[in-house]
Scaffold this active site. Structure first.
Site, PDB file in Angstrom:
ATOM      1  N   TYR A  14     -16.155  24.867 -75.216  1.00 25.89           N
ATOM      2  CA  TYR A  14     -17.410  24.332 -74.658  1.00 25.89           C
ATOM      3  C   TYR A  14     -17.179  23.163 -73.698  1.00 25.89           C
ATOM      4  O   TYR A  14     -18.123  22.641 -73.126  1.00 25.89           O
ATOM      5  CB  TYR A  14     -18.330  23.843 -75.784  1.00 25.89           C
ATOM      6  CG  TYR A  14     -18.721  24.930 -76.751  1.00 25.89           C
ATOM      7  CD1 TYR A  14     -19.545  25.977 -76.357  1.00 25.89           C
ATOM      8  CD2 TYR A  14     -18.272  24.897 -78.066  1.00 25.89           C
ATOM      9  CE1 TYR A  14     -19.906  26.977 -77.249  1.00 25.89           C
ATOM     10  CE2 TYR A  14     -18.632  25.895 -78.958  1.00 25.89           C
ATOM     11  CZ  TYR A  14     -19.440  26.927 -78.546  1.00 25.89           C
ATOM     12  OH  TYR A  14     -19.790  27.899 -79.432  1.00 25.89           O
ATOM     13  N   HIS A  19     -23.977  22.346 -71.483  1.00 27.03           N
ATOM     14  CA  HIS A  19     -24.459  21.692 -72.697  1.00 27.03           C
ATOM     15  C   HIS A  19     -23.603  20.484 -73.076  1.00 27.03           C
ATOM     16  O   HIS A  19     -23.983  19.722 -73.957  1.00 27.03           O
ATOM     17  CB  HIS A  19     -24.492  22.704 -73.846  1.00 27.03           C
ATOM     18  CG  HIS A  19     -25.776  22.720 -74.612  1.00 27.03           C
ATOM     19  ND1 HIS A  19     -26.941  22.103 -74.209  1.00 27.03           N
ATOM     20  CD2 HIS A  19     -26.081  23.302 -75.804  1.00 27.03           C
ATOM     21  CE1 HIS A  19     -27.898  22.311 -75.102  1.00 27.03           C
ATOM     22  NE2 HIS A  19     -27.403  23.027 -76.081  1.00 27.03           N
ATOM     23  N   ASN A  66     -26.800  21.409 -82.356  1.00 29.57           N
ATOM     24  CA  ASN A  66     -28.034  21.566 -83.117  1.00 29.57           C
ATOM     25  C   ASN A  66     -28.128  20.687 -84.359  1.00 29.57           C
ATOM     26  O   ASN A  66     -29.180  20.609 -84.976  1.00 29.57           O
ATOM     27  CB  ASN A  66     -28.242  23.031 -83.503  1.00 29.57           C
ATOM     28  CG  ASN A  66     -28.491  23.903 -82.290  1.00 29.57           C
ATOM     29  OD1 ASN A  66     -28.615  23.413 -81.169  1.00 29.57           O
ATOM     30  ND2 ASN A  66     -28.553  25.197 -82.499  1.00 29.57           N
TER      31      ASN A  66
END
Length: 189
Positions: A14, A19, A66
């Protein structure tokens, strides 16, 4: 004492995704003030430094996006950080690429990391810095797929300038400049 939290996802897969813009921005801030991420605490990697005589903790939660609120709650409790002494830095798909917006409060919008922070700390009244990632020509792509896609070299060149502005704004905040003045200066760009 100040707490600056950048949001992102910890795995290397990532690292260069939209993000992770929050991680990228606080990395630039840490670089600017000479801080290194050497400590693991409160479900985050942290860097500690001093700016203008005040201690600053920069954190990158390792909980995945999250569940970012778990780390933020732990850090604010451990260091007894008041709501007006921390900033959350994160990506915002609703802002054009490279836009920077500072606010003292507001809803979490569609951002799951921010929703989890609001749920964990029990308020929407805290400083936040949104960095626009836009959607460009990717408006047909699912939101989840877009935010987890890699940032192109061209888009990174735009974001790179924003990271410099973000680092300057965060430095001013940690030097005691009121958030209202930071908003006037950086939101107008």
């Amino acid at each position: 004492m100040y707490l600056i939290v950048g949001l992102g996802n910890p795995d290397s897969v990532y690292k260069n995704t939209f993000h992770n813009v929050g991680f990228m921005a606080v990395d630039r801030f840490a670089e600017k003030i000479g801080a290194e991420f050497t400590k693991k605490e409160c479900k985050a990697v942290t860097a500690h430094a001093f700016v203008g005589g005040s201690k600053v903790i920069i954190a990158k939660p390792q909980t995945y996006m999250n569940l970012s609120g778990e780390s933020v709650l732990s850090l604010t409790a451990k260091y007894k950080i008041e709501q007006d002494a921390f900033f959350i830095v994160y990506d915002d798909v609703d802002l054009g690429l490279g836009a920077l917006r500072v606010r003292e409060s507001g809803s979490a919008g569609t951002h799951n990391g921010m929703r989890n922070i609001v749920a964990n700390i029990g308020t929407q009244t805290f400083n936040r810095m949104r960095i626009g990632i836009g959607r460009g020509n990717n408006d047909r792509m699912e939101l989840k797929d877009f935010v987890l896609s890699n940032v192109s070299a061209d888009d990174m060149a735009v974001l790179d300038k924003t990271f410099d502005s973000a680092a300057s704004a965060l430095t001013e905040f940690c030097q005691g400049v009121p958030v209202q003045k930071i908003m006037q200066k950086y939101n107008a760009r």
